[in-house]
Design a protein around this motif. Structure first.
Motif, PDB file in Angstrom:
ATOM      1  N   LEU A 101     -12.151  16.058  -2.265  1.00 35.59           N
ATOM      2  CA  LEU A 101     -11.098  16.428  -1.941  1.00 35.59           C
ATOM      3  C   LEU A 101     -10.521  15.815  -0.818  1.00 35.59           C
ATOM      4  O   LEU A 101      -9.356  15.626  -0.543  1.00 35.59           O
ATOM      5  CB  LEU A 101     -11.367  17.990  -1.302  1.00 35.59           C
ATOM      6  N   LEU A 102     -11.620  15.220   0.370  1.00 29.47           N
ATOM      7  CA  LEU A 102     -11.260  14.618   1.357  1.00 29.47           C
ATOM      8  C   LEU A 102     -10.535  13.143   1.111  1.00 29.47           C
ATOM      9  O   LEU A 102      -9.497  12.932   1.439  1.00 29.47           O
ATOM     10  CB  LEU A 102     -12.311  14.523   2.149  1.00 29.47           C
ATOM     11  N   PHE A 103     -11.221  12.713  -0.197  1.00 30.73           N
ATOM     12  CA  PHE A 103     -10.809  11.247  -0.673  1.00 30.73           C
ATOM     13  C   PHE A 103      -9.061  11.483  -0.996  1.00 30.73           C
ATOM     14  O   PHE A 103      -8.520  10.737  -0.774  1.00 30.73           O
ATOM     15  CB  PHE A 103     -11.610  10.871  -1.793  1.00 30.73           C
ATOM     16  N   THR A 104      -9.142  12.415  -1.914  1.00 32.07           N
ATOM     17  CA  THR A 104      -7.609  12.825  -2.394  1.00 32.07           C
ATOM     18  C   THR A 104      -6.784  12.958  -1.184  1.00 32.07           C
ATOM     19  O   THR A 104      -5.640  12.417  -1.350  1.00 32.07           O
ATOM     20  CB  THR A 104      -7.592  13.974  -3.606  1.00 32.07           C
ATOM     21  N   GLY A 105      -7.064  13.726  -0.327  1.00 31.88           N
ATOM     22  CA  GLY A 105      -6.092  13.901   0.770  1.00 31.88           C
ATOM     23  C   GLY A 105      -5.848  12.641   1.507  1.00 31.88           C
ATOM     24  O   GLY A 105      -4.522  12.547   1.839  1.00 31.88           O
ATOM     25  N   GLY A 106      -6.895  11.937   1.641  1.00 33.56           N
ATOM     26  CA  GLY A 106      -6.753  10.567   2.418  1.00 33.56           C
ATOM     27  C   GLY A 106      -5.847   9.631   1.731  1.00 33.56           C
ATOM     28  O   GLY A 106      -4.939   9.084   2.235  1.00 33.56           O
ATOM     29  N   ILE A 107      -6.088   9.763   0.428  1.00 31.98           N
ATOM     30  CA  ILE A 107      -5.205   8.604  -0.350  1.00 31.98           C
ATOM     31  C   ILE A 107      -3.548   9.172  -0.197  1.00 31.98           C
ATOM     32  O   ILE A 107      -2.771   8.359  -0.009  1.00 31.98           O
ATOM     33  CB  ILE A 107      -5.710   8.739  -2.021  1.00 31.98           C
ATOM     34  N   ALA A 108      -3.441  10.445  -0.387  1.00 30.52           N
ATOM     35  CA  ALA A 108      -2.254  10.970  -0.485  1.00 30.52           C
ATOM     36  C   ALA A 108      -1.426  10.853   0.958  1.00 30.52           C
ATOM     37  O   ALA A 108      -0.501  10.456   0.735  1.00 30.52           O
ATOM     38  CB  ALA A 108      -2.089  12.543  -0.675  1.00 30.52           C
ATOM     39  N   MET A 109      -2.247  10.545   2.063  1.00 31.77           N
ATOM     40  CA  MET A 109      -1.559  10.428   3.163  1.00 31.77           C
ATOM     41  C   MET A 109      -1.526   8.895   3.544  1.00 31.77           C
ATOM     42  O   MET A 109      -0.571   8.568   4.251  1.00 31.77           O
ATOM     43  CB  MET A 109      -2.750  10.965   4.371  1.00 31.77           C
ATOM     44  N   ILE A 156       0.873   2.473   2.884  1.00 36.79           N
ATOM     45  CA  ILE A 156       0.619   1.268   2.235  1.00 36.79           C
ATOM     46  C   ILE A 156       1.863   0.963   1.516  1.00 36.79           C
ATOM     47  O   ILE A 156       2.259  -0.493   1.667  1.00 36.79           O
ATOM     48  CB  ILE A 156      -0.522   1.652   1.258  1.00 36.79           C
ATOM     49  N   TYR A 157       2.728   1.772   0.809  1.00 33.09           N
ATOM     50  CA  TYR A 157       3.803   1.449   0.250  1.00 33.09           C
ATOM     51  C   TYR A 157       4.892   0.866   1.154  1.00 33.09           C
ATOM     52  O   TYR A 157       5.544  -0.090   0.903  1.00 33.09           O
ATOM     53  CB  TYR A 157       4.370   2.590  -0.447  1.00 33.09           C
ATOM     54  N   MET A 158       4.983   1.516   2.441  1.00 35.57           N
ATOM     55  CA  MET A 158       5.671   1.388   3.397  1.00 35.57           C
ATOM     56  C   MET A 158       5.508  -0.317   3.793  1.00 35.57           C
ATOM     57  O   MET A 158       6.398  -1.116   4.073  1.00 35.57           O
ATOM     58  CB  MET A 158       5.824   1.778   4.867  1.00 35.57           C
ATOM     59  N   LEU A 159       4.230  -0.610   3.989  1.00 34.13           N
ATOM     60  CA  LEU A 159       3.750  -1.975   4.420  1.00 34.13           C
ATOM     61  C   LEU A 159       4.329  -3.058   3.078  1.00 34.13           C
ATOM     62  O   LEU A 159       4.854  -4.184   3.454  1.00 34.13           O
ATOM     63  CB  LEU A 159       2.390  -2.216   4.615  1.00 34.13           C
TER      64      LEU A 159
END
Lengths: 292, 352
Positions: A34-42, A47-50
């Motif tokens: 859950l934490l990993f999914t949340g982390g990726i979502a955030m 990352i896309y912006m960069l």
């Protein structure tokens, strides 16, 4: 108990223990997932912006994370555009002044509401808190009318005045001042300090984590503020960074690579503020009894 | 040094009166301890002297001046709080020197004063430390240092030893007493611990429910308690109290026991309470005021405390430490006539 019974009991205990251990590891795995999914979502939007900021216009709509032909041209263009520096400065001035004012006024009001007894104290506190329930969108019209009436349109003061003091900040500071024992203040009173000196010399240093947390909240809020600065400013010179970045979208097309480049640069001050004060922010939020 | 006078001091919060007319005169250089159970008004009295609570009515005079309407800083007093109130963000030096911020002393004079106080309190090596690097006793000394540095007319201590462990408390008790001997300032000390009161005070003020019960030296309040409250509050274990009635030739206790006491100041039929300190009620083999059955023993080393059931009333008596009675033994309890305290059962007042 015979030796066989004892053996049986031991093996039962071992199997129970391993079942409990298995259950614990499963729960741990789910938590991590859950934490990993949340982390990726955030992290993904950042990352896309960069990534987008490093792309040429023709590649912007490709969803690849790593640009085929990475370039710093966007950064060069944005930084060489004189307007960007002006927006950056506007945002920096507005966010800094607003933050300092909040730290000063919110803590002063929070301190008074916490440490002094006077008729109507509770009503004042409730009145301040109740403003938290009014959405910003509803306040925009009266703010605009006020700004217009006082001639504050398209000025720093016009952008800043609604946020110079916040109900949230007052509440946060009041909660924190509750943790300062009255003995400290009384000892200072006996030692001859006046009330303003007590607030500044004794109480304020003791709530430094809250001040840092408040400073971060307010700075971030003002740095990223969009609707009110958009409404109250007319000239491009007075734009803040988020408002200014929208000028990269013109009727014909949206220059995403430039917007993303501007956004990437604009995250730098907030990152610096956060990195400096991050150890305080968690403590500040926890001690204020709020869920972050 | 200065006198502190309280005249008919009253404190009320709304309709609730918590101090009911306190009259007290504290001499210059005297060490006075206000003692009593929680809620008796001792801390409120101290805070009113300090100027931290408003006076509802009555007068407070410090050094002969009426200070009712003076700010705390203008009363020339210093206070040591229960929680020390030393600032965690300041070093020991800054904490001690905090009270001098508003003084007109030069920096050199201030530093000199801080160094002197630190030397007296053995804090010289700790001056650059922060409070979280100090032990409880050291923090307490810093709090005292901050009070001392201003050289006030009177020191006010509000239960300053409550947060310390037993050993440290004993040590700090001695240090405060030594401090008083050295500086000779007037000290008003609040505690709920009667041992602190007995060991430190020149005079003890015993309070209950916002009223002074007795003012006297430690020995006076111990040996001549003014009423049953004082008698039970001072001394550990508490004084044994036995209710009875004056008979024709002796005292008939409610538990059916008869006791011979001097009856010259008593009238027949008068309800009285007999007070016997456990230290004065001795387990004897032959003679005794009355007898009872031992229900519990507490060996203390040199002595043993014996809990004795006297016809349904439990009393505590002192027995030999080396040869203590056993549980279930029938023992005689004896007390010298001069150690028997008599109180009027209706008023609780001592019968002198």
């Amino acid at each position: 108990m015979t030796a066989a019974d004892s053996l049986d009991h031991n093996s039962q205990m071992t199997s129970l223990r391993s079942a409990a251990k298995r259950k614990r590891s499963q729960a741990q795995f789910i938590r991590w997932l859950l934490l990993f999914t949340g982390g990726i979502a955030m992290v993904m939007p950042i990352i896309y912006m960069l990534s987008t900021s490093l792309k040429y216009p023709f590649e912007v709509y490709n969803l690849n994370l790593i640009p085929e032909e990475p370039t710093l041209d966007n950064y060069r263009y944005v930084l060489e555009d004189g307007r960007f520096f002006g927006w950056f400065t506007n945002s920096l001035v507005i966010a800094t002044v607003t933050t300092l004012c909040n730290v000063l006024f919110d803590s002063l009001v929070g301190y008074v509401l916490c440490k002094y007894t006077f008729p109507g104290r509770y009503i004042v506190f409730i009145a301040i808190l109740s403003t938290l329930m009014i959405p910003t969108e509803m306040l925009v019209i009266p703010w605009y009318l006020m700004s217009s009436a006082f001639g504050w349109l398209d000025t720093y003061w016009g952008i800043m005045f609604p946020g110079l003091m916040t109900a949230f900040g007052t509440f946060l500071m009041k909660q924190f001042f509750e943790t300062v024992p009255d003995d400290f203040l009384e000892a200072a009173r006996i030692d001859g300090l006046n009330e303003l000196q007590i607030w500044w010399t004794v109480a304020m240093p003791l709530v430094r984590p809250a001040l840092a947390a408040l400073a971060i909240f307010v700075f971030l809020g003002n740095w990223t503020a969009f609707i009110w600065p958009l409404i109250v400013t007319n000239s491009q010179e007075m734009y803040t960074l988020p408002v200014g970045l929208t000028t990269f979208s013109v009727e014909a097309q949206v220059e995403w690579e430039l917007i993303m480049t501007g956004a990437a640069i604009s995250t730098i001050p907030t990152l610096i503020v956060f990195l400096i004060f991050q150890r305080y922010i968690i403590r500040g939020v926890v001690m204020a009894g709020l869920k972050g | 040094m200065t006198t502190v006078v309280l005249k008919n001091l009253v404190k009320a919060y709304g309709n609730t009166q918590v101090l009911h007319g306190i009259d007290l005169e504290i001499k210059s250089g005297e060490f006075v301890v206000l003692v009593g159970p929680s809620g008796c008004g001792k801390s409120t009295t101290l805070r009113m002297i300090a100027g931290l609570e408003e006076v509802t009515s009555g007068e407070i005079q410090i050094g002969g001046n009426l200070v009712n309407d003076l700010e705390p800083k203008d009363r020339d007093i210093a206070m040591v709080f229960q929680n020390y109130a030393i600032y965690p963000h300041m070093t020991v030096r800054k904490n001690i020197g905090f009270g001098l911020r508003t003084s007109k002393l030069s920096k050199t004079e201030r530093d000199q004063r801080i160094d002197e106080v630190a030397a007296i309190l053995e804090l010289t090596n700790l001056l650059e430390r922060k409070p979280n690097q100090l032990s409880g006793g050291q923090r307490q000394r810093v709090a005292m240092g901050r009070a001392m540095v201003r050289n006030p007319s009177a020191f006010l201590f509000d239960e300053p030893l409550s947060n310390l462990d037993a050993q440290l408390r004993t040590q700090m008790r001695l240090e405060i007493k030594k401090l008083h001997q050295r500086v000779g300032n007037t000290i008003i000390f609040v505690t709920h611990d009667q041992v602190e009161a007995m060991t430190m005070a020149d005079r003890i003020v015993i309070m209950k429910d916002g009223v002074i019960q007795q003012v006297g030296t430690p020995l006076e309040v111990f040996y001549q308690p003014a009423n049953t409250f004082v008698a039970r509050f001072i001394g550990a274990p508490s004084m044994n109290m036995l209710n009875g009635e004056v008979g024709g030739e002796d005292l008939q206790l409610d538990n059916g026991t008869r006791m011979s006491v001097p009856l010259n100041k008593l009238s027949k039929g008068q309800k009285i309470t007999v007070g016997l300190r456990p230290d004065d009620l001795l387990v004897k083999e032959n003679e005794g005021l009355f007898s009872g059955k031992v229900s519990l023993v507490e060996p203390l080393g040199s002595d043993t405390l014996a809990y004795v059931d006297v016809n349904g009333t439990e009393v505590i008596a002192k027995a030999s430490g080396r040869f203590p009675p056993a549980i279930g033994d029938r023992v005689n309890l004896h007390s010298a006539a001069e150690n028997i305290h008599l109180f009027d059962s209706n008023t609780g007042e001592a019968i002198q």
